[in-house]
Design a protein around this motif. Structure first.
Motif, short mmCIF file in Angstrom:
data_model
loop_
_atom_site.label_atom_id
_atom_site.label_comp_id
_atom_site.label_asym_id
_atom_site.label_seq_id
_atom_site.Cartn_x
_atom_site.Cartn_y
_atom_site.Cartn_z
N VAL A 37 0.86 -1.19 0.00
CA VAL A 37 0.00 0.00 0.00
C VAL A 37 0.89 1.24 0.00
O VAL A 37 1.88 1.31 0.72
CB VAL A 37 -0.92 0.00 1.25
N VAL A 38 0.54 2.20 -0.81
CA VAL A 38 1.32 3.44 -0.90
C VAL A 38 1.18 4.22 0.40
O VAL A 38 0.09 4.35 0.95
CB VAL A 38 0.82 4.30 -2.09
N ALA A 82 3.50 9.72 0.27
CA ALA A 82 3.90 9.63 -1.14
C ALA A 82 3.30 10.79 -1.94
O ALA A 82 2.21 11.26 -1.66
CB ALA A 82 3.42 8.30 -1.72
N GLN A 83 4.05 11.22 -2.94
CA GLN A 83 3.57 12.31 -3.79
C GLN A 83 2.49 11.79 -4.73
O GLN A 83 2.52 10.65 -5.17
CB GLN A 83 4.72 12.90 -4.59
N SER A 84 1.56 12.68 -5.05
CA SER A 84 0.47 12.31 -5.96
C SER A 84 0.82 12.79 -7.37
O SER A 84 1.82 13.47 -7.59
CB SER A 84 -0.83 12.96 -5.50
N PHE A 85 -0.02 12.45 -8.33
CA PHE A 85 0.18 12.93 -9.70
C PHE A 85 0.21 14.46 -9.72
O PHE A 85 1.04 15.05 -10.41
CB PHE A 85 -0.94 12.44 -10.62
N ALA A 86 -0.69 15.09 -8.99
CA ALA A 86 -0.75 16.55 -8.96
C ALA A 86 0.56 17.14 -8.41
O ALA A 86 1.06 18.13 -8.94
CB ALA A 86 -1.93 17.01 -8.11
N ASP A 87 1.12 16.52 -7.39
CA ASP A 87 2.39 16.99 -6.83
C ASP A 87 3.52 16.91 -7.87
O ASP A 87 4.44 17.72 -7.86
CB ASP A 87 2.79 16.16 -5.61
N LEU A 88 3.43 15.93 -8.74
CA LEU A 88 4.47 15.72 -9.73
C LEU A 88 4.19 16.45 -11.04
O LEU A 88 4.96 16.34 -12.00
CB LEU A 88 4.63 14.22 -10.00
N GLY A 89 3.06 17.16 -11.12
CA GLY A 89 2.71 17.90 -12.33
C GLY A 89 2.20 17.02 -13.46
O GLY A 89 2.32 17.36 -14.63
#
Length: 73
Positions: free
Chosen positions: A26-27, A31-38
């Motif tokens: 499980v993450v 953890a960074q999300s898609f939004a955090d990573l642009g």
């Protein structure tokens, strides 16, 4: 199957899968999300055809070939 001396048979899981189930996958909450990573997620239906063009008869040129046939007629 060995542990149960053949009483129970396992046709669903491989040994590797059993080993993987022993660890948590499980993450974490940090953890960074898609939004955090642009990254903006795109639905598979939107881009699937762009990956499958090479499997069409004529590949990427199928539409060009079809339009060229219409010009000849």
């Amino acid at each position: 199957q060995r542990l149960s001396l053949g009483v129970f048979t396992n046709g669903l899981l491989t040994r590797d899968q059993v080993r993987q189930l022993a660890r948590d996958n499980v993450v974490s909450a940090q953890a960074q999300s898609f939004a955090d990573l642009g990254i903006k997620p795109t639905s598979m239906d939107t881009i699937l055809e762009t990956y499958l063009w090479r499997f069409r008869r004529g590949g990427q040129y199928a539409e060009i070939t079809a339009s060229a046939r219409e010009l000849k007629d």
